[in-house]
Design a protein around this motif. Structure first.
Motif, PDB file in Angstrom:
ATOM      1  N   GLU A   3     -50.207  14.849   6.826  1.00 43.34           N
ATOM      2  CA  GLU A   3     -51.109  13.745   6.520  1.00 43.34           C
ATOM      3  C   GLU A   3     -50.567  12.937   5.349  1.00 43.34           C
ATOM      4  N   LEU A   4     -50.549  11.628   5.505  1.00 41.98           N
ATOM      5  CA  LEU A   4     -50.012  10.735   4.491  1.00 41.98           C
ATOM      6  C   LEU A   4     -51.139  10.081   3.700  1.00 41.98           C
ATOM      7  N   PRO A   5     -50.845   9.602   2.486  1.00 37.99           N
ATOM      8  CA  PRO A   5     -51.862   8.885   1.714  1.00 37.99           C
ATOM      9  C   PRO A   5     -52.384   7.669   2.461  1.00 37.99           C
ATOM     10  N   ALA A   6     -53.530   7.178   2.032  1.00 42.31           N
ATOM     11  CA  ALA A   6     -54.185   6.063   2.725  1.00 42.31           C
ATOM     12  C   ALA A   6     -53.350   4.788   2.689  1.00 42.31           C
ATOM     13  N   ARG A   7     -52.663   4.544   1.569  1.00 43.89           N
ATOM     14  CA  ARG A   7     -51.855   3.322   1.452  1.00 43.89           C
ATOM     15  C   ARG A   7     -50.385   3.681   1.631  1.00 43.89           C
ATOM     16  N   ARG A   8     -49.721   2.915   2.519  1.00 43.29           N
ATOM     17  CA  ARG A   8     -48.341   3.246   2.878  1.00 43.29           C
ATOM     18  C   ARG A   8     -47.489   1.973   2.906  1.00 43.29           C
ATOM     19  N   LEU A   9     -46.415   2.009   2.158  1.00 44.69           N
ATOM     20  CA  LEU A   9     -45.528   0.866   1.975  1.00 44.69           C
ATOM     21  C   LEU A   9     -44.127   1.268   2.410  1.00 44.69           C
ATOM     22  N   LEU A  10     -43.489   0.457   3.240  1.00 40.80           N
ATOM     23  CA  LEU A  10     -42.125   0.725   3.693  1.00 40.80           C
ATOM     24  C   LEU A  10     -41.249  -0.476   3.348  1.00 40.80           C
ATOM     25  N   LEU A  11     -40.103  -0.211   2.728  1.00 41.61           N
ATOM     26  CA  LEU A  11     -39.168  -1.269   2.334  1.00 41.61           C
ATOM     27  C   LEU A  11     -37.842  -1.066   3.038  1.00 41.61           C
ATOM     28  N   VAL A  12     -37.231  -2.159   3.479  1.00 41.21           N
ATOM     29  CA  VAL A  12     -35.955  -2.116   4.191  1.00 41.21           C
ATOM     30  C   VAL A  12     -34.916  -2.852   3.355  1.00 41.21           C
ATOM     31  N   HIS A  13     -33.860  -2.138   2.979  1.00 40.38           N
ATOM     32  CA  HIS A  13     -32.805  -2.726   2.159  1.00 40.38           C
ATOM     33  C   HIS A  13     -31.428  -2.466   2.753  1.00 40.38           C
ATOM     34  N   ALA A  14     -30.491  -3.309   2.364  1.00 33.58           N
ATOM     35  CA  ALA A  14     -29.149  -3.272   2.945  1.00 33.58           C
ATOM     36  C   ALA A  14     -28.268  -2.202   2.323  1.00 33.58           C
ATOM     37  N   HIS A  15     -28.256  -2.129   0.983  1.00 27.69           N
ATOM     38  CA  HIS A  15     -27.341  -1.250   0.250  1.00 27.69           C
ATOM     39  C   HIS A  15     -28.085  -0.506  -0.856  1.00 27.69           C
ATOM     40  N   ALA A 124     -38.975   5.202  12.113  1.00 24.22           N
ATOM     41  CA  ALA A 124     -39.516   5.422  10.768  1.00 24.22           C
ATOM     42  C   ALA A 124     -40.873   4.750  10.609  1.00 24.22           C
ATOM     43  N   VAL A 125     -41.013   3.553  11.153  1.00 22.72           N
ATOM     44  CA  VAL A 125     -42.287   2.843  11.088  1.00 22.72           C
ATOM     45  C   VAL A 125     -43.379   3.647  11.791  1.00 22.72           C
ATOM     46  N   LEU A 126     -43.069   4.178  12.958  1.00 14.81           N
ATOM     47  CA  LEU A 126     -44.062   4.950  13.699  1.00 14.81           C
ATOM     48  C   LEU A 126     -44.377   6.273  13.006  1.00 14.81           C
ATOM     49  N   ASP A 127     -43.409   6.814  12.286  1.00 15.65           N
ATOM     50  CA  ASP A 127     -43.630   8.053  11.557  1.00 15.65           C
ATOM     51  C   ASP A 127     -44.551   7.839  10.359  1.00 15.65           C
ATOM     52  N   VAL A 128     -44.306   6.751   9.615  1.00 13.03           N
ATOM     53  CA  VAL A 128     -45.049   6.492   8.383  1.00 13.03           C
ATOM     54  C   VAL A 128     -46.319   5.684   8.630  1.00 13.03           C
ATOM     55  N   ARG A 129     -46.298   4.800   9.626  1.00 20.03           N
ATOM     56  CA  ARG A 129     -47.400   3.891   9.933  1.00 20.03           C
ATOM     57  C   ARG A 129     -47.785   3.057   8.707  1.00 20.03           C
ATOM     58  N   PRO A 130     -46.830   2.317   8.136  1.00 19.62           N
ATOM     59  CA  PRO A 130     -47.136   1.543   6.926  1.00 19.62           C
ATOM     60  C   PRO A 130     -48.072   0.381   7.219  1.00 19.62           C
ATOM     61  N   GLN A 131     -48.930   0.084   6.261  1.00 19.37           N
ATOM     62  CA  GLN A 131     -49.715  -1.155   6.356  1.00 19.37           C
ATOM     63  C   GLN A 131     -48.905  -2.344   5.859  1.00 19.37           C
ATOM     64  N   VAL A 158     -40.555  -4.200  13.651  1.00 18.79           N
ATOM     65  CA  VAL A 158     -41.999  -4.428  13.619  1.00 18.79           C
ATOM     66  C   VAL A 158     -42.515  -4.714  15.032  1.00 18.79           C
ATOM     67  N   GLU A 159     -41.776  -5.508  15.789  1.00 16.87           N
ATOM     68  CA  GLU A 159     -42.168  -5.799  17.172  1.00 16.87           C
ATOM     69  C   GLU A 159     -42.138  -4.541  18.036  1.00 16.87           C
ATOM     70  N   LEU A 160     -41.060  -3.767  17.908  1.00 14.34           N
ATOM     71  CA  LEU A 160     -40.921  -2.558  18.721  1.00 14.34           C
ATOM     72  C   LEU A 160     -42.001  -1.544  18.380  1.00 14.34           C
ATOM     73  N   ALA A 161     -42.306  -1.406  17.098  1.00 16.05           N
ATOM     74  CA  ALA A 161     -43.349  -0.463  16.696  1.00 16.05           C
ATOM     75  C   ALA A 161     -44.714  -0.891  17.231  1.00 16.05           C
ATOM     76  N   ALA A 162     -44.967  -2.201  17.230  1.00 14.09           N
ATOM     77  CA  ALA A 162     -46.238  -2.701  17.776  1.00 14.09           C
ATOM     78  C   ALA A 162     -46.354  -2.367  19.258  1.00 14.09           C
ATOM     79  N   ASP A 163     -45.243  -2.517  19.979  1.00 15.15           N
ATOM     80  CA  ASP A 163     -45.249  -2.173  21.403  1.00 15.15           C
ATOM     81  C   ASP A 163     -45.524  -0.691  21.624  1.00 15.15           C
ATOM     82  N   TRP A 166     -48.036   1.017  16.792  1.00 11.77           N
ATOM     83  CA  TRP A 166     -48.398   0.755  15.395  1.00 11.77           C
ATOM     84  C   TRP A 166     -48.045  -0.680  15.041  1.00 11.77           C
ATOM     85  N   ASP A 167     -49.071  -1.491  14.840  1.00  5.97           N
ATOM     86  CA  ASP A 167     -48.900  -2.895  14.500  1.00  5.97           C
ATOM     87  C   ASP A 167     -48.981  -3.033  12.978  1.00  5.97           C
ATOM     88  N   VAL A 168     -47.850  -3.263  12.326  1.00 10.09           N
ATOM     89  CA  VAL A 168     -47.829  -3.376  10.866  1.00 10.09           C
ATOM     90  C   VAL A 168     -48.665  -4.590  10.450  1.00 10.09           C
TER      91      VAL A 168
END
Length: 285
Positions: A3-15, A124-131, A158-163, A166-168
């Motif tokens: 179970e994850l906390p109520a608020r979930r933030l996911l960041l995508v970075h290059a390096h 990862a998006v589907l695992d975490v389900r970030p808002q 984001v599109e693939l996860a919505a399909d 999980w719609d971010v």
């Protein structure tokens, strides 16, 4: 799944290092507040330019492994416990600067199939389900191929996860309001004689600078300035810090921002500036 906390933030970075420069204060603030903060880094930065002379021998895979260690130290400084590498360590390599032969390496991130890479990120998006998901704009902030590709992959994920169920609700791009950047560079030039840096960068050298009206969200991370600076110092191959300024390998000083800014590009745009990435979401799901 745990179970994850109520608020979930996911960041995508290059390096490794991009997370600390762009979002270090934001990540530290939300981690301290109990949100689940997930960082996904797309490459190990194997083609980065090394600043310290005693580390100048590091190149290629050896540099990538060293930068992975720096990344681990940086996220510890920020209080972030969930740091992932897209597809696993070494799945995609650094593409180098735009227009170089490095861009043609079939294993580099720039050459990755966007849907394939986005599928890995969608897991990862589907695992975490970030808002909330944070990434770069379509120019990657400043045109680096890996940043541009990270944008493409993140938006497609984001599109693939919505399909897949999980719609971010909210997606943001990293930004800096022009007025803030201009004011910061005035102070920098005044302070420059007392700094260990020879020259100042310019406003347009800062990734993501846009007219003020593009900014939808302002995150005050001043209480976490020390954590951001520590995380940036952890990336010693890439960054030299002299608070409240820093330089990259070009040795051009620029401001270290502890209030960080965003543009909401998916979700209901607020009438004024938000002060919380989770604003308007009500009870988190």
């Amino acid at each position: 799944m745990t179970e994850l906390p109520a608020r979930r933030l996911l960041l995508v970075h290059a390096h490794p290092d991009d997370e600390s420069i762009n979002n270090g204060a934001t990540m530290a603030r939300y981690a301290a507040e109990g949100a689940h903060v997930t960082l996904v880094t797309c490459t190990l930065g194997e083609r980065g330019e090394v600043i310290p002379p005693d580390l100048a021998h590091l190149t290629g895979a050896a540099l990538g492994q060293h930068r992975l260690g720096e990344l681990r130290e940086a996220v510890r400084a920020l209080g972030v416990r969930d740091a992932r590498l897209l597809g696993g360590a070494g799945r995609y390599s650094d593409s180098g600067m735009m227009g170089l032969p490095d861009n043609d390496d079939p294993g580099c991130f720039w050459q990755a199939d966007v849907d394939e890479a986005a599928g890995l990120l969608a897991e990862a998006v589907l695992d975490v389900r970030p808002q909330v998901l944070v990434t770069y704009d379509d120019n990657g902030g400043y045109g680096h191929p890996d940043h541009v590709q990270a944008h493409r992959v993140a938006m497609r994920a984001v599109e693939l996860a919505a399909d897949a169920g999980w719609d971010v609700p909210k997606v943001y791009w990293n930004r800096v309001p022009r007025s803030v950047a201009e004011e910061a560079f005035v102070r920098l030039r005044e302070d420059l004689p007392g700094l260990p840096f020879a020259k100042a960068a310019g406003v347009d050298d800062v990734p993501g600078v846009v007219p003020d009206e593009r900014i939808t969200t302002e995150i005050d991370g001043t209480a976490h300035a020390a954590a951001k600076a520590a995380a940036m110092r952890a990336h010693a191959t890439q960054i030299t810090v002299a608070e409240p300024y820093f330089v990259l390998s070009n040795d051009l000083a620029q401001p270290l921002f502890t209030t960080e800014y965003y543009e909401l590009v998916r979700g209901v745009r607020p009438d004024g500036r938000e002060s919380d990435l989770f604003a308007g979401l009500g009870e988190a799901s």
